[in-house]
Design a protein around this motif. Structure first.
Motif, PDB file in Angstrom:
ATOM      1  N   VAL A 103       0.828  -1.210   0.000  1.00 45.06           N
ATOM      2  CA  VAL A 103       0.000   0.000   0.000  1.00 45.06           C
ATOM      3  C   VAL A 103       0.868   1.268   0.000  1.00 45.06           C
ATOM      4  O   VAL A 103       0.580   2.241  -0.691  1.00 45.06           O
ATOM      5  N   TRP A 104       1.954   1.239   0.753  1.00 42.28           N
ATOM      6  CA  TRP A 104       2.776   2.445   0.929  1.00 42.28           C
ATOM      7  C   TRP A 104       4.095   2.384   0.161  1.00 42.28           C
ATOM      8  O   TRP A 104       5.023   3.129   0.474  1.00 42.28           O
ATOM      9  N   SER A 105       4.169   1.495  -0.859  1.00 46.37           N
ATOM     10  CA  SER A 105       5.478   1.237  -1.494  1.00 46.37           C
ATOM     11  C   SER A 105       6.155   2.502  -2.028  1.00 46.37           C
ATOM     12  O   SER A 105       7.341   2.720  -1.797  1.00 46.37           O
ATOM     13  N   ARG A 106       5.401   3.356  -2.722  1.00 46.60           N
ATOM     14  CA  ARG A 106       6.019   4.554  -3.325  1.00 46.60           C
ATOM     15  C   ARG A 106       6.511   5.510  -2.235  1.00 46.60           C
ATOM     16  O   ARG A 106       7.632   6.001  -2.276  1.00 46.60           O
ATOM     17  N   TYR A 107       5.631   5.740  -1.264  1.00 49.36           N
ATOM     18  CA  TYR A 107       5.976   6.662  -0.172  1.00 49.36           C
ATOM     19  C   TYR A 107       7.208   6.156   0.595  1.00 49.36           C
ATOM     20  O   TYR A 107       8.160   6.897   0.835  1.00 49.36           O
ATOM     21  N   VAL A 108       7.165   4.861   0.952  1.00 51.03           N
ATOM     22  CA  VAL A 108       8.256   4.300   1.761  1.00 51.03           C
ATOM     23  C   VAL A 108       9.570   4.310   0.965  1.00 51.03           C
ATOM     24  O   VAL A 108      10.630   4.698   1.486  1.00 51.03           O
ATOM     25  N   ALA A 109       9.511   3.910  -0.309  1.00 54.54           N
ATOM     26  CA  ALA A 109      10.733   3.873  -1.125  1.00 54.54           C
ATOM     27  C   ALA A 109      11.350   5.273  -1.219  1.00 54.54           C
ATOM     28  O   ALA A 109      12.560   5.445  -1.032  1.00 54.54           O
ATOM     29  N   GLY A 134      11.194  -2.811   8.208  1.00 51.29           N
ATOM     30  CA  GLY A 134      12.637  -3.001   7.977  1.00 51.29           C
ATOM     31  C   GLY A 134      13.145  -2.565   6.607  1.00 51.29           C
ATOM     32  O   GLY A 134      14.238  -2.964   6.199  1.00 51.29           O
ATOM     33  N   THR A 135      12.389  -1.716   5.935  1.00 52.96           N
ATOM     34  CA  THR A 135      12.835  -1.282   4.597  1.00 52.96           C
ATOM     35  C   THR A 135      14.100  -0.432   4.681  1.00 52.96           C
ATOM     36  O   THR A 135      14.992  -0.553   3.839  1.00 52.96           O
ATOM     37  N   VAL A 146      11.032  19.116   2.606  1.00 57.77           N
ATOM     38  CA  VAL A 146      11.170  18.529   1.275  1.00 57.77           C
ATOM     39  C   VAL A 146       9.839  17.905   0.853  1.00 57.77           C
ATOM     40  O   VAL A 146       9.104  17.392   1.696  1.00 57.77           O
ATOM     41  N   ARG A 147       9.548  17.983  -0.449  1.00 56.80           N
ATOM     42  CA  ARG A 147       8.330  17.333  -0.944  1.00 56.80           C
ATOM     43  C   ARG A 147       8.751  16.182  -1.864  1.00 56.80           C
ATOM     44  O   ARG A 147       9.285  16.418  -2.946  1.00 56.80           O
ATOM     45  N   LEU A 148       8.547  14.959  -1.412  1.00 60.56           N
ATOM     46  CA  LEU A 148       8.986  13.798  -2.194  1.00 60.56           C
ATOM     47  C   LEU A 148       7.831  13.160  -2.955  1.00 60.56           C
ATOM     48  O   LEU A 148       8.022  12.437  -3.909  1.00 60.56           O
ATOM     49  N   THR A 149       6.625  13.369  -2.460  1.00 62.91           N
ATOM     50  CA  THR A 149       5.438  12.863  -3.155  1.00 62.91           C
ATOM     51  C   THR A 149       4.454  14.030  -3.222  1.00 62.91           C
ATOM     52  O   THR A 149       4.625  15.021  -2.521  1.00 62.91           O
TER      53      THR A 149
END
Ligand SMILES: C[S@@+](CC[C@H](N)C(=O)[O-])C[C@H]1O[C@@H](n2cnc3c(N)ncnc32)[C@H](O)[C@@H]1O
Length: 215
Positions: free
Chosen positions: A19-25, A51-52, A190-193
């Motif tokens: 669900v959060w893959s983009r945000y977490v990456a 643990g990412t 910072v704005r990452l998404t």
């Protein structure tokens, strides 16, 4: 509040990475670049989730010594699975309110996307300072309430998400660090998404007798 957080993350653990893959990456790649960990430093990741961050760091430095703590045992199970090939990483169930470590233990403490869950952010920072070496570094990344979209989420989440506590402006965040006895070395927003503006700060414990701190 911690019971709600634990319950919520235990329920969503199996889906969290999807669900959060983009945000977490994006956030954790940013955090890794920002933190510039030395491969020989001992690292504590507070609220490590699945643990990412550990896996990102260990892919580059497989023998890095890292401990991840989190309230949710199901998130920790996934973290354990992800990092089982690496010798110097471990995960423990614990709260930031009572870290199960001796004083002055770690060179670096990181924490990503979790400050907004902590019941008492200043007490949490003081507890992190206790287990950080006097010349160690604290790196905190979290949502930034200076952004109007974050304020909107904050308003909604406070009403509808029983695990959520609140997010903070950069001024509030920096004042918490000062109140907990840290001196900020580097900080930015910072704005990452599209959805969230984030703030990050690297801070060092203020040594007793150090008068260089400016609140
Ligand atoms: C949004 S997730 C972030 C996980 C990870 N840091 C990441 O960036 O993917 C928030 C995590 O904070 C943990 N957490 C919240 N409050 C905590 C507390 N008081 N002590 C330890 N962990 C906590 C939750 O269990 C959850 O795994």
């Amino acid at each position: 509040m911690e019971t709600n957080v634990r319950k919520q993350y235990n329920q969503m653990a199996a889906l969290y990475d999807r669900v959060w893959s983009r945000y977490v990456a994006k956030t954790l790649a940013f955090l890794k670049d920002w933190a510039q960990l030395s491969p020989t430093s001992t690292v504590l990741d507070v609220a490590c989730g699945t643990g990412t961050f550990e896996r990102l760091v260990l892919r580059e430095h497989p023998t890095q010594s890292i401990v991840g703590i989190d309230l949710s045992e199901k998130m920790l199970d996934i973290a354990q699975q992800k990092c089982r090939a690496f010798p110097n990483v471990s995960f423990q169930k614990a709260s930031v309110a009572a870290l199960p470590f001796a004083d002055r233990n770690f060179d670096v403490i990181v924490s990503a996307s979790a400050l907004h869950y902590f019941d008492d952010p200043i007490a949490a920072l003081i507890e992190m300072k206790r287990v950080l070496k006097p010349d160690g570094e604290l790196v905190i990344l979290d949502w930034c309430k200076d952004d109007w979209l974050c304020r909107l989420y904050d308003f909604a989440l406070k009403r509808f998400d029983p695990a959520y506590r609140q997010c903070y402006t950069q001024v509030e965040f920096h004042s918490f660090l000062g109140a907990a006895g840290f001196q900020i070395r580097r900080a930015t927003r910072v704005r990452l998404t599209l959805a969230w503006e984030l703030m990050v700060a690297t801070a060092k414990p203020i040594a007793l007798g150090d008068r260089s701190y400016e609140g």
